[in-house]
Design an enzyme around this catalytic site. Structure first.
Site, PDB file in Angstrom:
ATOM      1  N   THR A  35       0.824  -1.211   0.000  1.00 14.73           N
ATOM      2  CA  THR A  35       0.000   0.000   0.000  1.00 14.73           C
ATOM      3  C   THR A  35       0.863   1.268   0.000  1.00 14.73           C
ATOM      4  OG1 THR A  35      -0.178  -0.140   2.407  1.00 14.73           O
ATOM      5  CG2 THR A  35      -2.011  -1.034   1.145  1.00 14.73           C
ATOM      6  N   PHE A  74       5.061   1.127  11.358  1.00 17.15           N
ATOM      7  CA  PHE A  74       3.828   1.562  10.687  1.00 17.15           C
ATOM      8  C   PHE A  74       3.303   0.485   9.729  1.00 17.15           C
ATOM      9  CE2 PHE A  74       6.340   5.487  11.250  1.00 17.15           C
ATOM     10  CZ  PHE A  74       5.412   6.320  11.858  1.00 17.15           C
ATOM     11  N   TYR A 142      -9.493  -4.614  12.690  1.00 14.28           N
ATOM     12  CA  TYR A 142      -8.317  -3.748  12.602  1.00 14.28           C
ATOM     13  C   TYR A 142      -7.847  -3.335  14.000  1.00 14.28           C
ATOM     14  CZ  TYR A 142      -5.896   0.711  12.179  1.00 14.28           C
ATOM     15  OH  TYR A 142      -5.010   1.734  12.335  1.00 14.28           O
ATOM     16  N   ARG A 222     -15.134  13.917  13.310  1.00 11.74           N
ATOM     17  CA  ARG A 222     -13.824  13.271  13.471  1.00 11.74           C
ATOM     18  C   ARG A 222     -12.841  14.289  14.038  1.00 11.74           C
ATOM     19  NH1 ARG A 222     -15.643   8.837  12.875  1.00 11.74           N
ATOM     20  NH2 ARG A 222     -14.804   7.145  11.638  1.00 11.74           N
TER      21      ARG A 222
END
Ligand SMILES: O=c1ccn([C@@H]2O[C@H](COP(=O)(O)OP(=O)(O)O[C@H]3O[C@H](CO)[C@H](O)[C@H](O)[C@H]3O)[C@@H](O)[C@H]2O)c(=O)[nH]1
Length: 245
Positions: A35, A74, A142, A222
């Site tokens: 990704t 990460f 997740y 958010r």
């Protein structure tokens, strides 16, 4: 310092590498480019393309790169929706990759790791702001895998002296001030890059989801943190581990 950045070609990882290099640090990156983007890798960083689940590959990088002071991690799949439709992908990549990496770190005597965790480890908050001592009950795969990764660090720490900091942040946003790197996913699912596709002529319109938030029209709320602030927070966490024995 010499810092190994796992996932240094991804969004938050690449911005952290830029901040580390600006601060004069040596950076080694491992990224499988599933990704991440090769173009997001800082030209002054040493880049190794490969997968954390591949023990021989990870060992070969750590054999070559002696003197690593700390790791910043990460390298994970991070889409909440996908983690619900393909949970085993998340267990495999996030947990198995971390397990292999930790085996190699222990074998190579590397004892510090800063971890890109998530607010999703908390699940539905009982109150806001969330305190780091609040209950952790993820509501998606997740968040569950990230919490399990944190627990791996804890138990490996007890057994082998690994020291770690987990940063449980919410949404990151923004781009590097140079304009060299920014946020992009393929397919794009993240709100801010989607919004930017509209003035850039790549998309007619976007919808803001949500009907029952405490806003005028019920659309979602958010909290955002600028990606460069987040990158600097990771570096401060590394320094904390270096300075406190
Ligand atoms: O077209 C869109 C796309 C998204 N959203 C909304 O915008 C908000 C942000 O969505 P993103 O997909 O940009 O990000 P997420 O909040 O789903 O995910 C982020 O927060 C997660 C923690 O909950 C993980 O850490 C993840 O890696 C990180 O990107 C959400 O309320 C989402 O429903 C829209 O309204 N319209």
């Amino acid at each position: 310092m010499k810092i190994l950045v796992l996932g240094g070609a991804g969004y938050i990882g690449s911005h952290t590498v830029y901040e580390l290099i600006d601060a004069g640090e040596d950076v080694v990156i491992i990224d499988n480019l599933e990704t991440g983007y090769k173009e997001a890798v800082h030209p002054k960083a040493k880049f190794y393309q490969g997968d954390l689940r591949d023990r021989a590959f990870v060992d070969s990088v750590l054999d070559q790169e002696t003197g690593i002071d700390a790791v910043i991690h990460f390298a994970a799949n991070s889409l909440v929706g996908e983690s619900m439709t393909d949970p085993l992908k998340y267990y495999d990549n996030n947990l198995c990759g971390t397990k292999t990496m930790l085996e190699s770190m222990v074998a190579h005597g590397i004892d510090k790791i800063v971890f890109s965790s998530t607010a999703a480890t908390y699940g539905e908050p009982e109150k806001t702001p969330i305190l780091e001592t609040d209950r952790t009950e993820p509501t998606n795969t997740y968040g569950e895998t990230k919490l399990s990764m944190e627990k791996m660090f804890k138990w490996v720490g007890r057994a082998h002296g690994l020291r770690f900091v987990s940063l449980r942040y919410f949404n990151a946003c923004g781009a590097h001030k140079s304009g060299e790197i920014g946020e992009a996913h393929n397919p794009e699912t993240h709100l801010i890059p989607l919004i930017l596709q509209v003035p850039n002529g790549k998309r007619e319109a976007i919808s803001i989801f949500g009907t029952d938030y405490p806003t005028k029209d019920g659309t979602c709320v958010r909290d955002y943190i600028h990606v460069t602030d987040l990158a600097q927070a990771h570096i401060l966490a590394v320094k904390y581990l270096m300075e406190r024995k």
